[in-house]
Write an enzyme that holds these catalytic residues in place. Structure first.
Site, PDB file in Angstrom:
ATOM      1  CB  SER A 253      10.753 -27.228 -21.871  1.00  0.00           C
ATOM      2  OG  SER A 253      11.770 -28.200 -21.725  1.00  0.00           O
ATOM      3  NE  ARG A 254      11.666 -32.767 -17.710  1.00  0.00           N
ATOM      4  CZ  ARG A 254      12.036 -34.048 -17.748  1.00  0.00           C
ATOM      5  NH1 ARG A 254      12.066 -34.749 -16.630  1.00  0.00           N
ATOM      6  NH2 ARG A 254      12.375 -34.615 -18.881  1.00  0.00           N
TER       7      ARG A 254
ATOM      8  CG  ASP B  91       5.614 -45.498 -27.832  1.00  0.00           C
ATOM      9  OD1 ASP B  91       5.184 -44.353 -27.576  1.00  0.00           O
ATOM     10  OD2 ASP B  91       6.456 -45.719 -28.727  1.00  0.00           O
TER      11      ASP B  91
ATOM     12  CE1 TYR C 258       4.517 -58.369 -35.312  1.00  0.00           C
ATOM     13  CE2 TYR C 258       6.571 -57.487 -34.447  1.00  0.00           C
ATOM     14  CZ  TYR C 258       5.580 -58.443 -34.431  1.00  0.00           C
ATOM     15  OH  TYR C 258       5.656 -59.477 -33.534  1.00  0.00           O
TER      16      TYR C 258
ATOM     17  CE  LYS D 289       0.833 -42.726 -28.990  1.00  0.00           C
ATOM     18  NZ  LYS D 289       2.090 -43.387 -28.567  1.00  0.00           N
TER      19      LYS D 289
END
Length: 321
Positions: A33-34, A175, A230, A94
């Site tokens: 991780s940063r 996304d 949706y 993705k």
């Protein structure tokens, strides 16, 4: 045993890492991780022996064989590229990149290096989705005339959040819309033409509607949204019936084949964990066999999906270049 390293410690990394524990031949040995404290906290939570505050250090770890890239969209390309150059197999969230050009570069590099690369389109590995694909190929509902799928939900508008930030690869299509687009490509292939309509907020697509048209006259109506509520369902319509996949179509636990003059045919599945372990098991299987691609999510298919997304985003006026 295939040993994994995880890049990033956000929500998706947390969920997928939890599901890795369901795959007997997968072991997570490192996380980066940063923020070193975040990496340490993540490692402690998941029982990971090593943690790093810089993913380059993790790529230098000789025990790491496969790297799972779970960073924000805009950094998928550079992290996956560096992992491939380090000789590590890569499972990249993705969308694999935010532009078609970057996806092509990544695929070219993976093939040149002869290193495994796969986009983490977990839907493709769900057993029920595989069964839908088989039924369509068998002609169970006749010739496919249309596919309808959507994925969207209201997200609070926050210009500081990556979802609303074009620099971070935000927007609904990359996304969420990638799911209905990939699902349609799986069944119908690449479209002959694309028409896109949507609404932009802060330079990203807050909502998008796609009409994909095919040479034989079939079509797909797909939508994604950060503002609309949706259903997250899908329907595959054929000349002899249809397949109805209720929410959540990208992680189905059931679907129904509906045909005239026949009882409805119901299929169901009980999923362990969150359902990501199917794709983890696929990566382990291919890497252990020395293969560089998955036949269920081949790199040419990833590029075809990115080509559709790229064209739709271009029509909407969204640019990540």
């Amino acid at each position: 045993m295939t040993k994994w390293g995880v890049v990033a410690t956000g929500k998706i990394a947390d969920i997928v890492t939890s599901d890795m524990a369901l795959v007997p031949d997968a072991e997570v040995v490192a996380v980066s991780s940063r923020s070193t404290p975040k990496a340490e906290e993540f490692a402690r939570k998941h029982g990971i022996p090593r943690f790093y505050g810089d993913y380059h250090d993790m790529l230098a770890d000789p025990d790491v064989e496969v790297v799972y890239v779970a960073t924000p969209h805009s950094s998928h390309y550079i992290v996956a590229r560096n992992a491939l150059l380090a000789g590590k197999a890569v499972l990249c969230e993705k969308p694999i990149t935010v532009t078609l050009k970057d996806a092509e570069r990544l695929v070219e590099l993976a093939r040149k290096q002869k290193v495994f690369l796969m986009e983490a389109m977990w839907t493709r590995f769900n057993p029920l989705v595989k069964r839908v694909r088989e039924l369509v190929a068998e002609g169970a509902v006749g010739s496919i005339r249309s596919v309808h799928a959507d994925f969207g939900g209201p997200s609070a508008h926050d210009p500081a959040h990556w979802l609303w930030d074009p620099a971070a690869g935000g927007g609904s299509l990359l996304d969420l819309g990638v799911y209905p687009v990939s699902f349609t490509h799986m069944l119908l292939g690449a479209p002959e033409s694309i028409a896109a309509h949507g609404t932009l907020i802060d330079g990203v697509d807050a909502e998008a509607a796609l009409l994909l048209r095919y040479q034989n006259g079939s079509f797909a109506q797909l939508s994604s949204s950060l503002v609309g509520y949706y259903s997250k369902a899908a329907t595959v319509v054929g000349t002899a019936g249809r397949i109805e996949i209720p929410p959540l179509f990208y992680r189905p636990t059931e679907f129904t084949v509906v045909r005239p003059d026949r009882p409805d045919e119901k299929h169901s599945l009980e999923i362990q964990g969150h359902g990501y372990h199917y794709q983890i098991a696929e990566v382990v299987k291919r890497v252990q066999a020395g293969q560089t691609e998955s036949p269920d999510m081949p790199l040419d298919e990833t590029l075809a999906v990115m080509r559709t997304l790229d064209e739709a985003l271009d029509q909407l006026g969204v640019s990540y270049r």
